[in-house]
Structures are given as structure tokens and as C-alpha cells.
Design an enzyme around this catalytic site. Structure first.
Site, PDB file in Angstrom:
ATOM      1  N   LYS A  11       1.173  -1.193  -0.289  1.00 53.34           N
ATOM      2  CA  LYS A  11       0.114  -0.255   0.162  1.00 53.34           C
ATOM      3  C   LYS A  11       0.530   0.981  -0.245  1.00 53.34           C
ATOM      4  CE  LYS A  11       0.973   1.450   4.436  1.00 53.34           C
ATOM      5  NZ  LYS A  11       0.721   2.213   4.600  1.00 53.34           N
ATOM      6  N   ASP A 144      -3.247  -1.105  10.461  1.00 55.98           N
ATOM      7  CA  ASP A 144      -3.345  -1.064   8.943  1.00 55.98           C
ATOM      8  C   ASP A 144      -4.212  -2.487   8.204  1.00 55.98           C
ATOM      9  OD1 ASP A 144      -1.036  -1.694   9.654  1.00 55.98           O
ATOM     10  OD2 ASP A 144      -0.324  -0.767   7.775  1.00 55.98           O
TER      11      ASP A 144
END
Length: 290
Positions: A11, A144
């Protein structure tokens, strides 16, 4: 037969602002997550001998702290407590990892690995847990991890776990990888880290120049990162730190534009090209939407 190869995508944080700090030490954030078509590959073969083991773990972290192993055990323990029968104690898996996401680079490799393990074993063990349950399990491993489990680009607040799906423009990126691993804890514990960015609406954040509150501290503490960013800014003004690690993103509208700049890299710099995507490559491949 279930596919045993699962991608754990990287990411990027298109922006990252720190708006405060909780009493327990966790930082309050506003950030915009997007996936890359680039990631680690996990080969996962479930078994029913009760053993969970990671093969070829590269010796970069102990099994006790490895998020892959911890995720598998956490999922198994959740099911054992829920079902309370002896059969669930036989759930096991042999897992191997092909690592390409830089460690300590700020690309979320460890969290993505954990999320992929939870999704894959949920499928292979035929547990039929929904994404909400898996996200709650994943949150115990990292703030996350739920983002990777839910599989959509998102605006995140809180400690990074309050997610609002959003679909920014998909672009091409050079991800520059300085030869250094940076610990998130080291950055977040730095007394000089900026922690007072104003909490703004998403609409305001999207029209502002994107920045990363961690960049100044990282550049001050790590000369090699500062050297890389300084070179990049001369060629790509959009370059900035991504996440809390060492990697730097530079955005482009086309792959050709990215390749032209990559060809100019001096021999002391390394980077790779990847396209961003608003749907996780893992979810695309396995049509995960439950």
C-alpha cells in the site's frame, strides 16, 4: 482444489497527517490509503495436524513476533473459542513467503501478510467468517490490517482503523527504496515528530497538496533518505515519503513517464514501478466480497 498462492499487496499513503496522540501512546491520523499492483506471495497449504508453521521466513523476525504466524494462531484461537470443539484444534497450515515488499519501507508488508493469511485460511479452513469479523481480528495485529482485509482504497482516521472507502485516481508510481529499514515505533516515538496537524474534512484534504508529517523527522534522522528525496525532488516535484518507513513515492500519469525517470536513476539509487489500484489485487483475484 483451493488456490494455494495468495498475493499480499503493498500500500501507499497518498498523504499522512498526525492530528494528536492518545493516552495509550497511539497516534491519531488522517491518511489516504491506496493499493499497489505489487506484493509478496504467500503459499498456504492448510492441513489438519494442528501445526502452523512458516517455511523460509528469511530470519528477519522471530516466529513469536511474525505477523503471519500470529495471524494464523489468532484466527484458529478465535474459532476454537467460538465453536468449543476438538476438531478446530486440528486446524493447521504450512506457509511460505516470497518477500518483495521492502521491510521497514512504509508499504505495509507485515500488515498485508497478516491480512492475507486471515483471508486465505478463512477460505481454506471453510470458516465462512465475514470481512467485519476478520477485520476485528486483524485489528489486534495492527491498526492498518483492517484496511488490507476490506480491500478498498480508503480515507482513514483514528489510529488508522476508521475507514471510509474512497477511489482516488489510479496512477503510475516509482517507489524508491533507500537501503535502510526504518521502524515505525522509532518514528512515532521521536519527541520532535509533528503531532498537531489540524483535523480537516476530507474535501479540504483532497484539494490540498499531499504531504506526510513523518517526512521531516525521517529526513533529519536518516541522511540516506534525505539524499534520495533531494535527488527525486529535482526531477519529480510530487515525490514524498510514504507511510512511516524509508520508501518514497513519485507519481506519474503514464508508465512511460515513470520509466523515463527510472532510467535516470544514479547507480546508488534503486526503485521499482507499480500502478496503484483502488481494489486490492487479492480481492480482485479471488472475488472477495462478503
Amino acid at each position: 482444489m483451493l488456490n494455494n498462492k495468495w498475493i499480499a499487496p503493498a500500500k501507499i499513503n497518498l498523504f499522512l497527517y498526525i492530528t494528536g496522540r492518545k493516552k495509550n501512546g497511539y497516534h491519531l491520523l488522517q491518511t489516504l490509503y491506496q493499493f499497489l499492483n505489487y506484493g509478496d506471495i504467500l503459499t498456504i497449504n492448510s492441513n489438519f495436524n494442528g501445526r502452523i508453521q512458516l517455511i523460509h521466513n528469511y530470519n528477519f523476525i522471530s516466529d513469536e513476533k511474525n505477523l503471519i504466524i500470529r495471524a494464523a494462531h489468532l484466527l484458529k484461537n478465535f474459532v476454537m473459542q467460538k465453536n468449543k470443539n476438538t476438531l478446530t484444534s486440528l486446524l493447521g497450515a504450512n506457509i511460505s513467503l516470497k518477500k518483495v515488499i521492502p521491510i521497514g519501507g512504509g508499504l505495509g508488508g507485515g500488515s498485508s501478510n497478516a491480512a492475507t493469511v486471515l483471508i486465505a485460511l478463512n477460505k481454506q479452513w471453510k470458516l465462512n467468517l465475514n470481512l467485519n469479523i476478520l477485520a476485528n481480528i486483524g485489528l489486534k495485529l495492527g491498526a492498518d490490517v483492517p484496511f488490507f482485509i476490506r480491500g478498498k482504497s480508503a480515507f482513514a482516521e483514528g489510529i488508522g482503523d476508521c475507514l471510509l472507502p474512497i477511489f482516488p485516481k489510479e496512477k503510475w508510481y516509482i517507489i524508491t527504496v533507500p537501503p535502510i529499514n526504518i521502524s515505525t515505533a522509532d518514528i512515532f516515538n521521536d519527541p520532535n515528530l509533528k503531532r498537531n496537524s489540524p483535523r480537516l474534512s476530507l474535501l479540504k484534504l483532497l484539494v490540498m497538496p499531499f504531504k506526510n508529517d513523518c517526512e521531516l523527522i525521517v529526513r533529519k534522522r536518516f541522511v540516506i533518505v534525505d539524499k534520495h528525496i533531494s535527488w527525486l525532488l529535482k526531477h519529480i516535484p510530487s515525490s514524498r515519503l510514504t507511510g512511516t518507513g524509508s520508501c518514497i513515492l513519485s507519481e506519474f500519469d503514464t508508465e512511460d513517464d515513470a520509466r523515463k525517470i527510472l532510467s535516470l536513476f544514479p547507480n546508488w539509487m534503486y526503485g521499482f514501478i507499480a500502478k496503484s489500484t483502488n481494489i486490492s489485487p487479492l480481492h480482485k483475484k479471488f472475488l472477495i466480497d462478503y
